[in-house]
Scaffold this motif. Structure first.
Motif, PDB file in Angstrom:
ATOM      1  N   ASN A  19      -1.802   6.998  -1.013  1.00  0.00           N
ATOM      2  CA  ASN A  19      -2.463   7.378   0.245  1.00  0.00           C
ATOM      3  C   ASN A  19      -3.919   6.944   0.293  1.00  0.00           C
ATOM      4  OD1 ASN A  19      -0.153   8.561   1.299  1.00  0.00           O
ATOM      5  ND2 ASN A  19      -0.646  10.587   0.454  1.00  0.00           N
ATOM      6  N   ALA A  20      -4.494   6.650  -0.862  1.00  0.00           N
ATOM      7  CA  ALA A  20      -5.908   6.278  -0.904  1.00  0.00           C
ATOM      8  C   ALA A  20      -6.145   4.812  -0.537  1.00  0.00           C
ATOM      9  CB  ALA A  20      -6.491   6.582  -2.285  1.00  0.00           C
ATOM     10  N   TRP A  21      -5.089   3.982  -0.529  1.00  0.00           N
ATOM     11  CA  TRP A  21      -5.278   2.610  -0.081  1.00  0.00           C
ATOM     12  C   TRP A  21      -5.718   2.617   1.380  1.00  0.00           C
ATOM     13  CZ3 TRP A  21      -5.715  -1.086  -3.458  1.00  0.00           C
ATOM     14  CH2 TRP A  21      -4.981  -1.075  -4.644  1.00  0.00           C
ATOM     15  N   SER A  77       0.809  -1.222   0.000  1.00  0.00           N
ATOM     16  CA  SER A  77       0.000   0.000   0.000  1.00  0.00           C
ATOM     17  C   SER A  77       0.842   1.271   0.000  1.00  0.00           C
ATOM     18  CB  SER A  77      -0.919   0.004   1.225  1.00  0.00           C
ATOM     19  OG  SER A  77      -0.158  -0.078   2.423  1.00  0.00           O
ATOM     20  N   PRO A 110      -7.836   3.378  -6.398  1.00  0.00           N
ATOM     21  CA  PRO A 110      -7.262   4.505  -5.644  1.00  0.00           C
ATOM     22  C   PRO A 110      -6.485   5.436  -6.554  1.00  0.00           C
ATOM     23  CG  PRO A 110      -6.028   2.490  -5.245  1.00  0.00           C
ATOM     24  CD  PRO A 110      -7.252   2.088  -6.007  1.00  0.00           C
ATOM     25  N   ASN A 168      -4.063   7.456  -5.632  1.00  0.00           N
ATOM     26  CA  ASN A 168      -2.661   7.516  -5.237  1.00  0.00           C
ATOM     27  C   ASN A 168      -2.438   6.541  -4.092  1.00  0.00           C
ATOM     28  OD1 ASN A 168      -3.463   8.960  -2.743  1.00  0.00           O
ATOM     29  ND2 ASN A 168      -3.848  10.662  -4.163  1.00  0.00           N
ATOM     30  N   PHE A 201      -9.221  -1.443  -1.158  1.00  0.00           N
ATOM     31  CA  PHE A 201     -10.042  -0.381  -1.736  1.00  0.00           C
ATOM     32  C   PHE A 201     -11.334  -1.028  -2.223  1.00  0.00           C
ATOM     33  CE2 PHE A 201     -11.182   3.024  -4.716  1.00  0.00           C
ATOM     34  CZ  PHE A 201     -10.810   4.147  -3.983  1.00  0.00           C
ATOM     35  N   THR A 204      -1.905   0.022  -9.405  1.00  0.00           N
ATOM     36  CA  THR A 204      -3.259  -0.539  -9.351  1.00  0.00           C
ATOM     37  C   THR A 204      -3.388  -1.803 -10.199  1.00  0.00           C
ATOM     38  OG1 THR A 204      -3.955   0.969 -11.126  1.00  0.00           O
ATOM     39  CG2 THR A 204      -4.334   1.684  -8.855  1.00  0.00           C
TER      40      THR A 204
END
Length: 436
Positions: free
Chosen positions: A338-340, A185, A334, A336, A293, A190
């Motif tokens: 940080n979105a995980w 992560s 996600p 980026n 996600f 992706t």
């Protein structure tokens, strides 16, 4: 700042009480004349805790409501834990993911946003709400738990299953949501087509019952596929685990196998009944970096208001109808690294704050003041200080499950009221209902 709790205490308590109320007699007679209930809260106590100025989560102090004294956090005889943090602290019960042993029966009826201290004073017993004739069911006592991509807002706190669909109050139904899982992560990849050897999978949970009879709970079935490139997937694979026991069952998606001895990065996802976690972090996992996600929620399972569509959930073709979602090209991804979504621990005693920065933020037990001007209105001498909300309270169940306490945070006192990182002393008040 803390994320929002996914399991709402009031929702679950109302749900549990509704179940407990089934079959109650509406024609029960009322005793003639006024009565004065005898309170079961026969003991009281005060607990003052000094948090070091540089306190971290490793600086934990525990309390035992049975002995009315500070307890050893490394032992089993504690009921409430206070962990340090940056200018604040967090509270935990001896239950769920915070449990000191597999037999821990602690928990809380709610967060400090659920009850006021004044309202709790009207309770004569921790096991029965005022005005009710039935005892509070055990399911209403909320446990500390994981918060991750698999948790949700329904009555059992999961995004993977719905409970009691179509009036069947004893069965879990899969939501067939597709979850995107990365083995690292910290990277923005992706799909698995990358130079960092990061693998990305799509996963759906498809069932909860199995065993020799085919109806035993805790037998989780799932299917998954590696996302080899943008819009391209490998062969869809099926897996299943017997997660009906008290421990976790660990699974390696890359090799499609159960891992008997989890360590390092040799597993990705783990199951314990309807709870699911990822190998993320030294506490939650065993050092891995797995993140998740929500990729896709299948069409037709919920109406426009978010309510369950019973006919879709109970359809005999639901699994076949949602297979295409597993490898669909319109899945959310996600933006980026940080979105995980990474696994974290949480407790109902640590609710999400209310308010908008830089205005004061209410964390339930205390309010945080970012500006000196706002802090001065409540008697604090500097910016970035906190003040106890002495009107908030919660109900606590002991680790033994047979004693209880209503409690509040009465005050927070700084060693130097003009220095926001000086030592804090937190003082709690308890009314205790001893074990019978």
């Amino acid at each position: 700042m803390k994320d929002s709790l996914t399991l709402k205490a009031g929702t679950l308590l109302a749900f549990a009480l509704a179940l407990a109320g089934c079959g109650s007699d509406s024609n029960d007679s009322t005793p003639a004349g006024p009565t004065t209930p005898t309170s079961s809260f026969t003991q009281s106590a005060t607990w003052a805790v000094a948090l070091p100025a540089t306190a971290t989560e490793a600086d934990a102090v525990c309390y035992d409501i049975d002995t009315r004294a500070t307890a050893d956090c490394t032992g089993n005889a504690w009921d409430l834990k206070l962990k340090g943090g940056t200018r604040t602290g967090t509270l935990w019960t001896n239950s769920g993911t915070s449990a000191s042993s597999s037999t821990s029966n602690g928990g809380t009826l709610g967060s400090p946003f659920a009850y006021t201290w004044a309202a709790l004073q009207a309770w004569t017993s921790a096991t029965r709400m005022p005005g009710e004739t039935a005892d509070i069911p055990s399911v209403a006592w909320l446990k500390d738990s994981l918060k991750n991509v698999f948790t949700g807002n329904n009555s059992i706190g999961t995004a993977v299953f719905e409970y009691g669909v179509g009036g069947d109050n004893h069965k879990l139904w899969p939501t067939y949501r597709t979850f995107i899982i990365t083995t690292d992560s910290s990277k923005a990849h992706t799909n698995s087509n990358n130079a960092d050897s990061v693998k990305v999978f799509a996963l759906q949970v498809t069932g909860y019952y199995g065993g020799s009879s085919g109806t035993e709970s805790g037998h989780v079935a799932f299917r998954f596929a590696e996302k080899t490139d943008t819009g391209t997937f490998g062969t869809a694979l099926s897996g299943s685990v017997n997660a009906s026991g008290s421990g976790w069952v660990y699974y390696d998606l890359a090799n499609n196998t159960v891992v008997d001895t989890p360590s390092g990065s040799n597993w990705h996802v783990a199951f314990n009944r309807y709870s699911i976690k990822l190998n993320q972090g030294s506490e939650v996992g065993t050092g891995g970096k797995v993140g998740g996600f929500v990729g896709k929620t299948p069409a037709g399972f919920y109406d426009a208001s978010g309510n369950v569509v019973v006919s879709t959930f109970t359809s005999t073709t639901a699994a076949a109808d949602t297979l295409a979602d597993l490898t669909a090209t319109d899945q959310a991804l996600p933006a980026n690294a940080n979105a995980w979504i990474k696994d974290t621990f949480n407790s109902p005693l640590n609710p999400a704050y209310t308010g908008s920065y830089p205005n004061p933020l209410n964390y339930g037990w205390f309010t945080y003041y970012s500006s000196a001007a706002d802090a001065a209105t409540v008697g604090l001498g500097a910016a970035h200080m906190i003040k106890a909300n002495d009107g908030s309270g919660a109900m606590l169940r002991s680790v033994g499950g047979n004693s209880y306490a209503r409690f509040r945070l009465k005050e927070i006192v700084y060693a130097d009221n003009t220095v926001n990182n000086s030592q804090q002393t937190w003082t709690f008040e308890f009314d205790i209902q001893p074990a019978p």
